[in-house]
Write a protein that holds these residues in place. Structure first.
Motif, mmCIF file in Angstrom:
data_model
loop_
_atom_site.group_PDB
_atom_site.id
_atom_site.type_symbol
_atom_site.label_atom_id
_atom_site.label_comp_id
_atom_site.label_asym_id
_atom_site.label_seq_id
_atom_site.Cartn_x
_atom_site.Cartn_y
_atom_site.Cartn_z
ATOM 1 N N LEU A 114 7.548 -66.697 -21.089
ATOM 2 C CA LEU A 114 6.282 -66.011 -21.365
ATOM 3 C C LEU A 114 5.946 -66.064 -22.853
ATOM 4 O O LEU A 114 4.782 -66.247 -23.239
ATOM 5 N N TRP A 115 6.972 -65.895 -23.687
ATOM 6 C CA TRP A 115 6.738 -65.966 -25.143
ATOM 7 C C TRP A 115 6.296 -67.370 -25.545
ATOM 8 O O TRP A 115 5.358 -67.532 -26.334
ATOM 9 N N TRP A 116 6.961 -68.382 -24.996
ATOM 10 C CA TRP A 116 6.624 -69.767 -25.326
ATOM 11 C C TRP A 116 5.186 -70.108 -24.919
ATOM 12 O O TRP A 116 4.494 -70.852 -25.607
ATOM 13 N N SER A 117 4.716 -69.521 -23.812
ATOM 14 C CA SER A 117 3.350 -69.779 -23.352
ATOM 15 C C SER A 117 2.319 -68.932 -24.082
ATOM 16 O O SER A 117 1.106 -69.084 -23.851
ATOM 17 N N GLY A 118 2.774 -68.006 -24.935
ATOM 18 C CA GLY A 118 1.856 -67.173 -25.700
ATOM 19 C C GLY A 118 1.267 -66.012 -24.923
ATOM 20 O O GLY A 118 0.261 -65.423 -25.343
ATOM 21 N N THR A 119 1.875 -65.638 -23.804
ATOM 22 C CA THR A 119 1.305 -64.581 -22.956
ATOM 23 C C THR A 119 2.172 -63.323 -22.887
ATOM 24 O O THR A 119 1.855 -62.405 -22.125
ATOM 25 N N LEU A 120 3.250 -63.263 -23.657
ATOM 26 C CA LEU A 120 4.165 -62.127 -23.579
ATOM 27 C C LEU A 120 3.491 -60.846 -24.051
ATOM 28 O O LEU A 120 2.926 -60.793 -25.144
ATOM 29 N N GLN A 121 3.557 -59.794 -23.221
ATOM 30 C CA GLN A 121 2.996 -58.492 -23.546
ATOM 31 C C GLN A 121 4.019 -57.409 -23.216
ATOM 32 O O GLN A 121 4.993 -57.646 -22.501
ATOM 33 N N ILE A 122 3.751 -56.185 -23.693
ATOM 34 C CA ILE A 122 4.712 -55.103 -23.523
ATOM 35 C C ILE A 122 4.945 -54.790 -22.050
ATOM 36 O O ILE A 122 6.068 -54.449 -21.643
ATOM 37 N N TRP A 123 3.919 -54.943 -21.200
ATOM 38 C CA TRP A 123 4.103 -54.619 -19.788
ATOM 39 C C TRP A 123 5.076 -55.580 -19.112
ATOM 40 O O TRP A 123 5.722 -55.218 -18.131
ATOM 41 N N HIS A 124 5.192 -56.806 -19.652
ATOM 42 C CA HIS A 124 6.181 -57.737 -19.119
ATOM 43 C C HIS A 124 7.603 -57.181 -19.303
ATOM 44 O O HIS A 124 8.473 -57.346 -18.436
ATOM 45 N N LEU A 125 7.827 -56.521 -20.427
ATOM 46 C CA LEU A 125 9.145 -55.930 -20.676
ATOM 47 C C LEU A 125 9.447 -54.827 -19.667
ATOM 48 O O LEU A 125 10.578 -54.674 -19.206
ATOM 49 N N PHE A 126 8.406 -54.058 -19.317
ATOM 50 C CA PHE A 126 8.598 -52.997 -18.328
ATOM 51 C C PHE A 126 9.008 -53.578 -16.974
ATOM 52 O O PHE A 126 9.918 -53.065 -16.313
ATOM 53 N N VAL A 127 8.330 -54.640 -16.553
ATOM 54 C CA VAL A 127 8.619 -55.249 -15.249
ATOM 55 C C VAL A 127 10.020 -55.837 -15.232
ATOM 56 O O VAL A 127 10.816 -55.598 -14.307
ATOM 57 N N VAL A 128 10.339 -56.631 -16.259
ATOM 58 C CA VAL A 128 11.659 -57.255 -16.319
ATOM 59 C C VAL A 128 12.750 -56.192 -16.402
ATOM 60 O O VAL A 128 13.794 -56.291 -15.740
ATOM 61 N N SER A 129 12.500 -55.158 -17.186
ATOM 62 C CA SER A 129 13.477 -54.083 -17.316
ATOM 63 C C SER A 129 13.726 -53.398 -15.970
ATOM 64 O O SER A 129 14.874 -53.077 -15.621
ATOM 65 N N ALA A 130 12.676 -53.182 -15.190
ATOM 66 C CA ALA A 130 12.821 -52.546 -13.875
ATOM 67 C C ALA A 130 13.608 -53.430 -12.908
ATOM 68 O O ALA A 130 14.461 -52.948 -12.147
ATOM 69 N N VAL A 131 13.321 -54.742 -12.922
ATOM 70 C CA VAL A 131 14.047 -55.674 -12.046
ATOM 71 C C VAL A 131 15.525 -55.725 -12.433
ATOM 72 O O VAL A 131 16.413 -55.688 -11.566
#
Length: 435
Positions: A114-131
Motif C-alpha cells: 500500500l505504501w509503495w502504491s502511494g495509497t497507505l492511510q491510517i485506516w489501513h493500519l486499523f484493519v491490518v491491526s485487527a486482522v
C-alpha cells in the motif's frame, strides 16, 4: 498414582512429583519448534517499533488514534477470545498455528504494498491491526496449549523458560535492528521482515512432529457448554482465580500507561525513533534475565513466592516511565526509561513464566485450550478497553497524568496475589492425574 504418556516421545508425563526433567537441547523436535518461534518473535519485534513510528511520525496519528490503534490490535481477545478456546480444543493445535501464521504474514505484507502504491492511510493500519489480532488470538491459545503436548510435563517450565528467553532476545534485537534500519530505509519496507518471520514460523511448524489427535466428534458438547466448562475451571481454582484477577487488573493499567509510550518518547521527550529502538532493546534485557533466571529464582525464593514478587516489582519500575519527564536532560530521561524497561521486563517475565507453568501443570489436558482462552479473554480482553481509555485520557488529561493513573492502578492490582497463599508457597501444586 497413575501416569499418562507423551504423544511425542512416549515418556511418562503424569508422575506425582517423581518425574525428572531432561535437557531439551537433545530434543530435535522441540528445537525445530523453538527455531520457528525465534524467527517469528524477531519479526514481530522488528515490526512493533516500525508500526508505532509509521503511525506517529509518518501518518501523524493523534493521541486518540494511537489509543484506538492499540485497541484494534487487542479487540479480538474480547470479541472471540472465549469461543476460540473451545475451537482450539477441537482442532489440531499445530495446524491452527500454521494457519494463523500465514494469515498474519499476508496481512502485514499488505502495508509495504500500500505504501509503495502511494495509497497507505491510517485506516489501513486499523484493519491490518485487527486482522493480526484475530489471528494472534488463535495462535496464542494453541501455542500455550501445545507445550504440554510437545514435551513431557517435567520439561514444561524449562520449555517455557527457553521460549520466553528467546522472545526477550528478540525484544532486544528486533527494536535495535528496526531503529538502525530506520536510518537507512523507510518504515513500511521494514515490515517485510515481520512478514518473513511469520513465514519461517509456519515452515518450522510444518517440520515439527507430534502425536496429537482430534477429540472424537461424538465427545463434543454444545459450544456454549464447553466455554462455560473452561470458565468454571478458571474461576473455581483457588490459585488461578487470584492470578487472573491480578493479571487482568495489571494488564488494564499498564496498557493505560504504555499505550502512549511512543507519544512520550517521540513527542514529549523528542528522543527520536532510533533512540526509542535502543531504549526498547536495552530495556528488554531485563526480560531476558527474568526468563533465563526464572527457574533458579523460583527454586531460591519459592515457586509461589516469586509470582506476587514479580507483579509488585514490575509495577514499581513502571513508575520510572512518567518520572522521566522530570529528568534534567534527554540523556537522563533515556537512562531512566532503559532502567524502567529493564526492571519492568524482569518482573513481568518472572511472574508470567511461573504462573503459566502452574496453569499448564494443574489443568486437565482436555481443558487446556479452554482454560488458556478463558484466561486470555479476561486478562487480554481488558486491554483494548484500556487502550481506548488511554487515548481519551491522554487527549483530556495529558500523557504523563494518564501514565500516573496507570502506575497507581498497577500497584493496587498486585493485592490479589500478594495477600494469598502464593506468597508463602515454596512449591506449586503437582500436576493432576490425566483424565
Amino acid at each position: 498414582m497413575g501416569k499418562d504418556v507423551s504423544p511425542v516421545s512416549g515418556t511418562p508425563i503424569r508422575l506425582s512429583g517423581l518425574e525428572r526433567a531432561t535437557s531439551l537441547w537433545r530434543d530435535s523436535n522441540f528445537l525445530r519448534f523453538w527455531s520457528g518461534q525465534a524467527a517469528s518473535q524477531f519479526g514481530t519485534q522488528l515490526g512493533q517499533l516500525v508500526f508505532a513510528v509509521l503511525a506517529v511520525d509518518l501518518l501523524s496519528a493523534t493521541e486518540f488514534e494511537v489509543g484506538a490503534l492499540g485497541a484494534s490490535a487487542l479487540a479480538a481477545f474480547l470479541v472471540i477470545g472465549l469461543p476460540a478456546g473451545a475451537w482450539v480444543d477441537r482442532w489440531l493445535k499445530r495446524r491452527t498455528m500454521i494457519a494463523a501464521d500465514l494469515i498474519r504474514m499476508a496481512a502485514i505484507a499488505s502495508l509495504p504494498l500500500l505504501w509503495w502504491s502511494g495509497t497507505l492511510q491510517i485506516w489501513h493500519l486499523f484493519v491490518v491491526s485487527a486482522v493480526l489480532g484475530a489471528a494472534t488470538v488463535f495462535f496464542d491459545v494453541a501455542y500455550q496449549s501445545y507445550i504440554p503436548v510437545l514435551v513431557p510435563a517435567a520439561n514444561v517450565p524449562q520449555a517455557n523458560s527457553k521460549l520466553e528467553a528467546t522472545a526477550q532476545i528478540a525484544r532486544i534485537g528486533g527494536p535495535a535492528a528496526g531503529g538502525g534500519l530506520l536510518l537507512l530505509v523507510s518504515a513500511p519496507l521494514i515490515l517485510a521482515g515481520e512478514a518473513l518471520g511469520y513465514l519461517f514460523s509456519a515452515l518450522f511448524l510444518l517440520a515439527t512432529k507430534d502425536g496429537e489427535r482430534r477429540a472424537p466428534v461424538q465427545e463434543r458438547r454444545p459450544l456454549a457448554h464447553e466455554v462455560r466448562e473452561g470458565l468454571s475451571f478458571v474461576f473455581r481454582h483457588p490459585l488461578i482465580s487470584r492470578i487472573v484477577v491480578c493479571t487482568a487488573g495489571v494488564n488494564f493499567f499498564t496498557t493505560l500507561a504504555l499505550t502512549l509510550f511512543p507519544v512520550l518518547v517521540l513527542r514529549t521527550l523528542d528522543l527520536g525513533a532510533h533512540n526509542m529502538g535502543v531504549i526498547m532493546a536495552v530495556g528488554a534485557a531485563g526480560g531476558l534475565v527474568g526468563a533465563v533466571s526464572a527457574p533458579k529464582v523460583a527454586a531460591w525464593l519459592g515457586e509461589g513466592t516469586v509470582i506476587p514478587l514479580g507483579s509488585l516489582l514490575s509495577a514499581v519500575f513502571l513508575a520510572l516511565v512518567p518520572l522521566s519527564v522530570f529528568a534534567p536532560s534527554q540523556l537522563a530521561a533515556a537512562v531512566m526509561l532503559v532502567i524502567a524497561e529493564f526492571g519492568f521486563g524482569f518482573g513481568v517475565l518472572i511472574y508470567n513464566i511461573m504462573q503459566l507453568s502452574m496453569r499448564q501443570r494443574v489443568c486437565p489436558p482436555r481443558l487446556l485450550g479452554r482454560m488458556n482462552a478463558s484466561i486470555r479473554f479476561v486478562v487480554w480482553g481488558v486491554m483494548p478497553l484500556a487502550a481506548l481509555a488511554s487515548g481519551v485520557l491522554g487527549s483530556w488529561l495529558g500523557v504523563t497524568t494518564t501514565m500516573w493513573i496507570g502506575v497507581a492502578g498497577s500497584l493496587a492490582c498486585c493485592a490479589p496475589v500478594w495477600f494469598s497463599p502464593l506468597r508463602r508457597m515454596k512449591k506449586l501444586p503437582d500436576a493432576p492425574e490425566a483424565d
